[in-house]
Design a protein around this motif. Sequence first.
Motif, PDB file in Angstrom:
ATOM      1  N   GLN A 122     -24.357  46.568  92.998  1.00 31.13           N
ATOM      2  CA  GLN A 122     -25.173  46.812  94.113  1.00 31.13           C
ATOM      3  C   GLN A 122     -26.057  45.453  94.542  1.00 31.13           C
ATOM      4  OE1 GLN A 122     -28.420  49.718  93.719  1.00 31.13           O
ATOM      5  NE2 GLN A 122     -27.634  50.847  95.492  1.00 31.13           N
ATOM      6  N   ARG A 173     -36.168  54.857  83.437  1.00 31.50           N
ATOM      7  CA  ARG A 173     -35.277  53.756  83.311  1.00 31.50           C
ATOM      8  C   ARG A 173     -35.517  52.744  84.640  1.00 31.50           C
ATOM      9  NH1 ARG A 173     -30.780  51.754  85.071  1.00 31.50           N
ATOM     10  NH2 ARG A 173     -29.261  51.151  83.605  1.00 31.50           N
ATOM     11  N   ARG A 174     -36.008  53.318  85.669  1.00 30.59           N
ATOM     12  CA  ARG A 174     -36.327  52.064  86.894  1.00 30.59           C
ATOM     13  C   ARG A 174     -37.465  52.792  87.322  1.00 30.59           C
ATOM     14  NH1 ARG A 174     -32.064  49.175  88.850  1.00 30.59           N
ATOM     15  NH2 ARG A 174     -33.790  48.154  90.142  1.00 30.59           N
ATOM     16  N   PHE A 183     -22.981  49.246  87.903  1.00 33.75           N
ATOM     17  CA  PHE A 183     -23.307  49.609  89.057  1.00 33.75           C
ATOM     18  C   PHE A 183     -24.355  48.788  89.725  1.00 33.75           C
ATOM     19  CE2 PHE A 183     -25.351  51.876  92.607  1.00 33.75           C
ATOM     20  CZ  PHE A 183     -24.404  52.461  93.349  1.00 33.75           C
ATOM     21  N   GLU A 184     -25.410  48.795  89.019  1.00 35.83           N
ATOM     22  CA  GLU A 184     -26.511  48.083  89.462  1.00 35.83           C
ATOM     23  C   GLU A 184     -26.359  46.637  89.608  1.00 35.83           C
ATOM     24  OE1 GLU A 184     -29.330  49.232  86.473  1.00 35.83           O
ATOM     25  OE2 GLU A 184     -30.165  50.729  87.804  1.00 35.83           O
ATOM     26  N   ALA A 223     -21.920  52.052  82.488  1.00 30.55           N
ATOM     27  CA  ALA A 223     -21.462  52.008  83.848  1.00 30.55           C
ATOM     28  C   ALA A 223     -22.676  52.021  84.691  1.00 30.55           C
ATOM     29  CB  ALA A 223     -20.673  53.444  83.808  1.00 30.55           C
ATOM     30  N   ILE A 224     -23.805  52.519  84.313  1.00 32.10           N
ATOM     31  CA  ILE A 224     -24.813  52.540  85.217  1.00 32.10           C
ATOM     32  C   ILE A 224     -25.378  51.049  85.404  1.00 32.10           C
ATOM     33  CG2 ILE A 224     -27.152  53.317  85.543  1.00 32.10           C
ATOM     34  CD1 ILE A 224     -26.624  55.725  83.916  1.00 32.10           C
ATOM     35  N   ALA A 225     -25.430  50.240  84.426  1.00 37.04           N
ATOM     36  CA  ALA A 225     -25.946  48.992  84.605  1.00 37.04           C
ATOM     37  C   ALA A 225     -24.916  47.969  85.435  1.00 37.04           C
ATOM     38  CB  ALA A 225     -25.815  48.423  82.989  1.00 37.04           C
ATOM     39  N   LEU A 283     -20.828  60.608  88.926  1.00 36.78           N
ATOM     40  CA  LEU A 283     -22.368  60.212  88.560  1.00 36.78           C
ATOM     41  C   LEU A 283     -22.807  59.274  89.949  1.00 36.78           C
ATOM     42  CD1 LEU A 283     -24.399  60.490  86.464  1.00 36.78           C
ATOM     43  CD2 LEU A 283     -23.558  58.393  85.437  1.00 36.78           C
ATOM     44  N   GLN A 291     -23.433  57.012  79.490  1.00 31.52           N
ATOM     45  CA  GLN A 291     -22.725  56.129  80.657  1.00 31.52           C
ATOM     46  C   GLN A 291     -23.567  54.883  80.952  1.00 31.52           C
ATOM     47  OE1 GLN A 291     -20.108  57.057  82.658  1.00 31.52           O
ATOM     48  NE2 GLN A 291     -19.463  58.654  81.117  1.00 31.52           N
ATOM     49  N   GLU A 292     -24.356  54.485  80.140  1.00 30.39           N
ATOM     50  CA  GLU A 292     -25.492  53.648  80.381  1.00 30.39           C
ATOM     51  C   GLU A 292     -24.766  52.248  80.987  1.00 30.39           C
ATOM     52  OE1 GLU A 292     -28.600  52.999  80.807  1.00 30.39           O
ATOM     53  OE2 GLU A 292     -28.366  50.665  81.005  1.00 30.39           O
ATOM     54  N   VAL A 315     -20.997  55.943  90.512  1.00 35.21           N
ATOM     55  CA  VAL A 315     -21.138  55.133  89.127  1.00 35.21           C
ATOM     56  C   VAL A 315     -20.003  55.555  88.430  1.00 35.21           C
ATOM     57  CG1 VAL A 315     -22.440  54.688  87.213  1.00 35.21           C
ATOM     58  CG2 VAL A 315     -23.575  55.264  89.407  1.00 35.21           C
ATOM     59  N   ALA A 316     -19.650  56.514  88.198  1.00 34.33           N
ATOM     60  CA  ALA A 316     -18.429  57.137  87.228  1.00 34.33           C
ATOM     61  C   ALA A 316     -18.295  58.500  87.904  1.00 34.33           C
ATOM     62  CB  ALA A 316     -19.127  57.270  85.916  1.00 34.33           C
ATOM     63  N   TYR A 334     -25.364  57.242  91.933  1.00 39.95           N
ATOM     64  CA  TYR A 334     -26.711  56.480  91.626  1.00 39.95           C
ATOM     65  C   TYR A 334     -27.685  56.894  92.935  1.00 39.95           C
ATOM     66  CZ  TYR A 334     -29.437  52.637  90.202  1.00 39.95           C
ATOM     67  OH  TYR A 334     -30.724  51.844  89.694  1.00 39.95           O
ATOM     68  N   GLN A 389     -29.378  41.194 106.918  1.00 40.77           N
ATOM     69  CA  GLN A 389     -28.174  41.694 106.128  1.00 40.77           C
ATOM     70  C   GLN A 389     -28.277  43.412 106.332  1.00 40.77           C
ATOM     71  OE1 GLN A 389     -28.222  41.677 101.783  1.00 40.77           O
ATOM     72  NE2 GLN A 389     -28.360  39.303 102.080  1.00 40.77           N
ATOM     73  N   MET A 438     -25.270  45.469  98.121  1.00 35.91           N
ATOM     74  CA  MET A 438     -26.368  46.160  98.805  1.00 35.91           C
ATOM     75  C   MET A 438     -27.715  45.042  98.763  1.00 35.91           C
ATOM     76  SD  MET A 438     -25.769  50.179  98.720  1.00 35.91           S
ATOM     77  CE  MET A 438     -27.172  50.727  99.657  1.00 35.91           C
TER      78      MET A 438
END
Lengths: 209, 461
Positions: free
Chosen positions: A195, B51-52, A191-192, A187-189, B24, A184-185, B15-16, B26, B255, A199
Amino acid sequence: MRPFTRLSAVAAPIDLPNVDTDRIIPARFLRKPRATPGYAGFLFHDVRFDADGSERPEFVLNQAPYRGAHILVVAENFGCGSSREMAVWVLEAYGVRSVIAPSLGDIFHQNCYKNGLLPVILPAAAVAGLRRQLHARPGTALAVDLETQTVTDPDGVAHPFEVDPFRKQALLTGQDEIALTLSQEAAIAAFERRQRTEMGWLVAGSPAS
Amino acid sequence: MPQTMFEKIWSRHVVAEGPGGHVLLYIDRHLLHEGSTSAFGRLAAQGRRVRRPELSFATTDHYLLTAPGAVAADPEIRGMVENLTRHTARQGIVHFDVGDARRGIVHVIGPEQGLTLPGITLVCGDSHTATHGAFGALAFGIGSSEVEHVLATQALWQKKPRTMRVAVEGRLGPGVTAKDVILTIIATIGAGGGVGHAIEYAGEAIRAMSMDERMTVCNMSIEAGARTGMVAPDTTTFAYVEGKPFAPTGAAWAQALAAWTALPSDPGATFDREVALAAGEIAPTVTWGTSPQDALPVTARVPDPGAIADVARRESMTRALAYMGLAPGTPLTDVTVDRVFIGSCTNSRLDDLRAAARVVRGRRALVPAWVVPGSGLIRRAAEAEGLDRVFVEAGFEWREAGCSMCVGMNGETAREGERVASTSNRNFEGRQGKGARTHLMSPAMAAAAAVTGRLTDVRTL
Ligand code: SF4
């Protein structure tokens, strides 16, 4: 992950409600690697053994008919408390593949799915009935079938249970959940990226160090 | 349609969509401790990367001794501590390590560093992660496989929990604290009463609480079985967060404030379950058994299992009383204690230490008593106020930051049969050491027990 399809095996009853994960595996064993020889011996250690290491005869898994049970039939809120996944690892090491309960601690419940153990939730009266049958006929087997979502008791009565389709599929195939998510990479990217605008304060506010 | 705060945060992190109502989700912040290291090992074994890394933060809390120097008790533990240092360094994850004043209990330092913010999702491989919900964050504890999953993907497959609002209306009486409130809530809904739920704590008594107090309440959500606990952010929250090291600044702060102000549940939002408690009826509370739900006003007597109709409940009470060495009908204030522990992610913050010090000042501890601050920074702040001297002059031990006797993983356990007045969160059999008997209570009540040698109604001192 080891798949779970169906299992017919000796089941042991545990009647005490709110059995916490500290009791399933005491804190002093948490630092032991999962591959430690005799890991299964940590299971229920302080209620299963005396100070000198001898078995307490009153504990269910120390009684001949239930020894080596692959199924536990337990009471409300089993696995509550600490998030320690070792509680599932140590059950798995002992040979337990399924836990049947009226309710389970949330984190323990999730941890079961990640390790190929099937958590089965049935109505409290049905679970109490199963425990009574196991007490009355020590050493009898239960059949747990994930495909058909049924537990069959010693009298041949089938108890249907609900299981989340997502978790069911993963258990049946022994799916690697991380691999699934990595697929799902995109979709995650996405989302980021979203965001970062929606946000922005969060992204801008992070790493000060 | 009016939304709960929980739903707002949840829907903003999807996310999904997966099958069976799973999404999913985040994860904005991920906190790590020594217990998390096996996840790094499995990740590496699969050839996967973090990943992060900039969204994970680590501290060393569970396994270090809290004696001066905060070292490891033995080579095995030292190995675990060094493992975390090695993995975080290799992955570029910020680590509040040994020797860093910012080091402390994971649920104390998240808020203290401004890592915990309203409106975010936060997870940690520890069941008391709901502590961070005090800020209006969606924070929950996860297992080791999920820690690995978050490291690899920064997301988790989750099923939406049901919602519950627990409203504590009215004002708390003198000597009654946040700990008494949460113990009473758990006794009311039961140790499994929150299973499958996200709790929002609301009402005048909650709104009147400081952030330290709200954290005490949210911290013990798991002891009611809840997936998470949260409190709507307000000016108390914003004042706490502003200026914290990792908090937003400047334009981002403005913000953030705008976003956070819109977070609280909308008027008319519905919860799957509503529970209401009258603050005025809550007394200083202590536990008598081996589940946090076994809580009673300190003015009560040890309950009698013989009076309970439900067989399973009667048997579990009998077992608990045998373990605790208590006879039915004994006034709780007749119960003598052998040891006092003031600390843990529930009650080791500055407000807690101040409350305990107020009781201790000018008195003497009659039994061994420890004060273990939640972080190095709290320790320093308390010392700047002279609290350490109050404790030391009264015969208490003033120790380094860590989890210590809350769980005893570092070797700091109570002895078999010892009765401990403790500000921690779990009175499970063997929690504070094999055969140790735990009575949970507030810092003021634990301080009162230390100076009298028995369970004591702090209002009578
Ligand atoms: S203080 Fe206790 S409950 Fe809190 S994180 Fe440490 S061991 Fe867990």
